[in-house]
Design an enzyme around this catalytic site. Structure first.
Site, PDB file in Angstrom:
ATOM      1  N   GLY A  34       0.755  -1.250  -0.163  1.00  0.00           N
ATOM      2  CA  GLY A  34       0.106  -0.009  -0.004  1.00  0.00           C
ATOM      3  C   GLY A  34       0.859   1.284   0.028  1.00  0.00           C
ATOM      4  O   GLY A  34       1.827   1.148   0.361  1.00  0.00           O
ATOM      5  N   GLN A  80       3.010   9.958   1.194  1.00  0.00           N
ATOM      6  CA  GLN A  80       3.972   9.294   1.365  1.00  0.00           C
ATOM      7  C   GLN A  80       4.968   9.882   0.406  1.00  0.00           C
ATOM      8  O   GLN A  80       6.287   9.732   0.226  1.00  0.00           O
ATOM      9  CB  GLN A  80       3.803   7.787   1.356  1.00  0.00           C
ATOM     10  CG  GLN A  80       3.397   7.082   2.734  1.00  0.00           C
ATOM     11  CD  GLN A  80       3.187   5.746   2.737  1.00  0.00           C
ATOM     12  OE1 GLN A  80       2.395   5.068   1.995  1.00  0.00           O
ATOM     13  NE2 GLN A  80       4.297   5.365   3.141  1.00  0.00           N
ATOM     14  N   CYS A  90       5.657  -0.400   7.191  1.00  0.00           N
ATOM     15  CA  CYS A  90       5.313   0.766   6.558  1.00  0.00           C
ATOM     16  C   CYS A  90       6.554   1.349   5.774  1.00  0.00           C
ATOM     17  O   CYS A  90       7.665   1.190   6.249  1.00  0.00           O
ATOM     18  CB  CYS A  90       5.146   2.074   7.387  1.00  0.00           C
ATOM     19  SG  CYS A  90       4.522   3.433   6.627  1.00  0.00           S
ATOM     20  N   LEU A  91       6.310   1.588   4.530  1.00  0.00           N
ATOM     21  CA  LEU A  91       7.488   1.949   3.540  1.00  0.00           C
ATOM     22  C   LEU A  91       7.937   3.415   4.138  1.00  0.00           C
ATOM     23  O   LEU A  91       9.345   3.634   3.531  1.00  0.00           O
ATOM     24  CB  LEU A  91       7.056   2.078   2.184  1.00  0.00           C
ATOM     25  CG  LEU A  91       6.490   0.707   1.413  1.00  0.00           C
ATOM     26  CD1 LEU A  91       6.162   1.336   0.154  1.00  0.00           C
ATOM     27  CD2 LEU A  91       7.798  -0.062   1.281  1.00  0.00           C
ATOM     28  N   HIS A 149      -4.390   1.065   7.771  1.00  0.00           N
ATOM     29  CA  HIS A 149      -3.165   1.741   7.753  1.00  0.00           C
ATOM     30  C   HIS A 149      -3.082   2.902   6.732  1.00  0.00           C
ATOM     31  O   HIS A 149      -2.655   3.798   6.950  1.00  0.00           O
ATOM     32  CB  HIS A 149      -2.234   0.620   7.073  1.00  0.00           C
ATOM     33  CG  HIS A 149      -0.672   1.044   7.372  1.00  0.00           C
ATOM     34  ND1 HIS A 149       0.092   0.607   7.980  1.00  0.00           N
ATOM     35  CD2 HIS A 149      -0.059   1.820   6.154  1.00  0.00           C
ATOM     36  CE1 HIS A 149       1.446   1.236   7.778  1.00  0.00           C
ATOM     37  NE2 HIS A 149       1.163   1.923   6.637  1.00  0.00           N
ATOM     38  N   GLU A 150      -3.697   2.752   5.280  1.00  0.00           N
ATOM     39  CA  GLU A 150      -3.577   3.820   4.417  1.00  0.00           C
ATOM     40  C   GLU A 150      -4.483   4.810   4.831  1.00  0.00           C
ATOM     41  O   GLU A 150      -4.109   5.955   4.654  1.00  0.00           O
ATOM     42  CB  GLU A 150      -4.017   3.291   3.125  1.00  0.00           C
ATOM     43  CG  GLU A 150      -3.058   2.143   2.423  1.00  0.00           C
ATOM     44  CD  GLU A 150      -1.534   2.523   2.660  1.00  0.00           C
ATOM     45  OE1 GLU A 150      -1.103   3.570   2.501  1.00  0.00           O
ATOM     46  OE2 GLU A 150      -0.996   1.388   2.972  1.00  0.00           O
ATOM     47  N   HIS A 192      -2.486   6.950   6.955  1.00  0.00           N
ATOM     48  CA  HIS A 192      -1.850   7.930   6.503  1.00  0.00           C
ATOM     49  C   HIS A 192      -2.550   9.405   6.220  1.00  0.00           C
ATOM     50  O   HIS A 192      -1.723  10.246   6.361  1.00  0.00           O
ATOM     51  CB  HIS A 192      -1.104   7.207   5.359  1.00  0.00           C
ATOM     52  CG  HIS A 192       0.279   6.567   5.351  1.00  0.00           C
ATOM     53  ND1 HIS A 192       1.174   6.796   5.795  1.00  0.00           N
ATOM     54  CD2 HIS A 192       0.362   5.116   5.246  1.00  0.00           C
ATOM     55  CE1 HIS A 192       2.108   5.909   6.149  1.00  0.00           C
ATOM     56  NE2 HIS A 192       1.738   4.952   5.735  1.00  0.00           N
TER      57      HIS A 192
HETATM   58 NI    NI Z   1       2.561   2.847   5.550  1.00  0.00          NI
END
Ligand code: NI
Length: 164
Positions: free
Chosen positions: A46, A51, A91-92, A133-134, A137
């Site tokens: 995701g 981000q 998470c990225l 999660h998204e 964000h």
């Molecule tokens: Ni993330």
């Protein structure tokens, strides 16, 4: 298409609440394509627009094993959620770290697709986790916010070290 640089915690742009998407133009389509390419290349399941430094309520996801179920969430909202469960998460924007957080195992989502068409879906397990999660964000929230301050501090130190 192009891969975009992914912002890392503690970049303040990850902490801003994003704005509703109103225009489904060519620029938005290009951004969505680039976000997919960036997510698959990372690799991740995701990616939220903020981000990659774009303050819009938009995220892309693909929770399938074969990476063949791309999903776009524009202006997403949770209509319902149930069954709290501890799930491991990463998470990225918080590289090289994973931890357990409590999420809902089932959610009902309402969002727009990449053309602005509304849809609703019920998700469970990994997909439900990813949706939460998204959306976090897009509200300026990271999964590490659910961890103890001790753990958060440890992660912050690790990332600072890795950045130098
Ligand atoms: Ni993330």
């Amino acid at each position: 298409m192009a891969t975009l640089p992914i912002l890392h915690h503690p970049d303040p742009r990850l902490r801003k609440k994003t704005a509703l998407v109103g225009r489904f133009d060519a620029e938005l389509q290009r951004l969505i394509d680039d976000m997919f390419e960036t997510m698959y290349a990372a690799p991740g399941v995701g990616l939220a627009a903020n981000q990659v430094g774009v303050q819009l309520r938009l995220a892309v996801m693909d929770c399938s094993e074969e990476h063949d179920q791309p999903m776009v969430m524009v202006n997403p909202e949770l209509l319902d959620h149930q069954e709290r469960q501890e799930m491991e998460e990463g998470c990225l924007s918080v590289p090289d770290t994973r931890d357990k957080v409590t999420r809902f195992n089932r959610v009902r989502l309402r969002a727009l697709d990449r053309n602005g068409q509304p849809y609703e879906l019920e998700a469970e397990g990994l997909m439900a986790q990813c949706i939460q999660h998204e959306i976090d964000h897009l509200n300026g929230k990271l999964y590490i916010d659910y961890l103890s301050s001790l753990k958060r501090e440890r992660i912050r130190r690790q990332l600072r070290k890795a950045a130098t």
